[in-house]
Write a protein that holds these residues in place. Sequence first.
Motif, short mmCIF file in Angstrom:
data_model
loop_
_atom_site.label_atom_id
_atom_site.label_comp_id
_atom_site.label_asym_id
_atom_site.label_seq_id
_atom_site.Cartn_x
_atom_site.Cartn_y
_atom_site.Cartn_z
N GLU A 199 0.83 -1.21 0.00
CA GLU A 199 0.00 0.00 0.00
C GLU A 199 0.86 1.26 0.00
O GLU A 199 0.53 2.25 -0.66
N ILE A 200 2.00 1.20 0.70
CA ILE A 200 2.91 2.36 0.71
C ILE A 200 3.43 2.61 -0.70
O ILE A 200 3.51 3.76 -1.15
N ARG A 201 3.80 1.54 -1.41
CA ARG A 201 4.27 1.70 -2.80
C ARG A 201 3.19 2.35 -3.66
O ARG A 201 3.47 3.22 -4.49
N LYS A 202 1.94 1.92 -3.50
CA LYS A 202 0.85 2.50 -4.28
C LYS A 202 0.72 3.99 -3.98
O LYS A 202 0.54 4.80 -4.89
N GLN A 203 0.81 4.34 -2.71
CA GLN A 203 0.67 5.74 -2.33
C GLN A 203 1.81 6.58 -2.91
O GLN A 203 1.59 7.69 -3.42
N ILE A 204 3.03 6.06 -2.84
CA ILE A 204 4.18 6.79 -3.37
C ILE A 204 4.05 6.94 -4.89
O ILE A 204 4.34 7.99 -5.46
N HIS A 205 3.63 5.87 -5.57
CA HIS A 205 3.42 5.93 -7.01
C HIS A 205 2.37 6.98 -7.36
O HIS A 205 2.53 7.75 -8.32
N ALA A 206 1.31 7.04 -6.56
CA ALA A 206 0.27 8.05 -6.79
C ALA A 206 0.81 9.46 -6.61
O ALA A 206 0.48 10.37 -7.38
N LEU A 208 4.02 10.39 -6.97
CA LEU A 208 5.00 10.68 -8.03
C LEU A 208 4.33 10.99 -9.35
O LEU A 208 4.79 11.86 -10.10
N PHE A 209 3.23 10.29 -9.66
CA PHE A 209 2.64 10.42 -10.99
C PHE A 209 1.26 11.09 -10.97
O PHE A 209 0.58 11.14 -11.98
N GLY A 210 0.87 11.58 -9.79
CA GLY A 210 -0.40 12.31 -9.71
C GLY A 210 -1.61 11.48 -9.98
O GLY A 210 -2.60 11.97 -10.51
N GLU A 211 -1.53 10.18 -9.66
CA GLU A 211 -2.65 9.29 -9.93
C GLU A 211 -3.38 9.00 -8.61
O GLU A 211 -2.81 9.10 -7.54
N GLY A 212 -4.61 8.59 -8.75
CA GLY A 212 -5.37 8.20 -7.57
C GLY A 212 -4.83 6.93 -6.98
O GLY A 212 -4.36 6.05 -7.70
N ALA A 213 -4.84 6.81 -5.66
CA ALA A 213 -4.32 5.60 -5.01
C ALA A 213 -5.23 4.43 -5.26
O ALA A 213 -6.40 4.58 -5.44
#
Length: 213
Positions: A199-206, A208-213
Amino acid sequence: MEAERQEDRDLLSGIEREAQLKAEELAQEAAAYARNRSEAARAQTREILRKAEEIAEAQARAVLRNAESRATVESRKAFLRGRDGLIQETLEAARILAARAAETPGYEDVLRGWIVEAAVGLSEPEARVNASREELPRITDELLHRAEREVLELTGKPVRLSKVEGDPLPEQGVVLTAEGGRLAYNNQVPVRFLRAQSEIRKQIHAVLFGEGA
């Protein structure tokens, strides 16, 4: 006699003209042959140059593809290094916050929540609760009874919880062990962080790329 000499002169003149015509014909044939050979040589040269250009262009494309591939790989590696660094920084910040939370008056509610979660996950009628040296004194009989009631409300199954005396855990958090030691549920802070890494990876990816978690 004069007539014979004239005939000889005419014969020689004819031979000379014939030789001259033959020479001109041969010269024309030689010139045509030279032109043909020259044109063939130029055509061959053009073909060699064309093939050389094709080879050079193919090699240039291959070099470009390799460079782009290496750049993509290096960019991916840099992104993964950056993401992993952010994850580690996030986990370290969370560990600091968790350690600070252990010093606050409301920390008993946090412990109770972890105990309830572990008891539900363990799903055994009896379990012993262990924690760190700093946390064990805060796990009172009243806290355990409240946790038992919450587990019953959540699962409909009764559970009996008791605290381990001595042999505290080295890390913050709780571990519930079923009677007999056959099963255990680890709810220590480092283990909780490991479970949350996806979940932390998903949040960081969101982020970095401005995407919804």
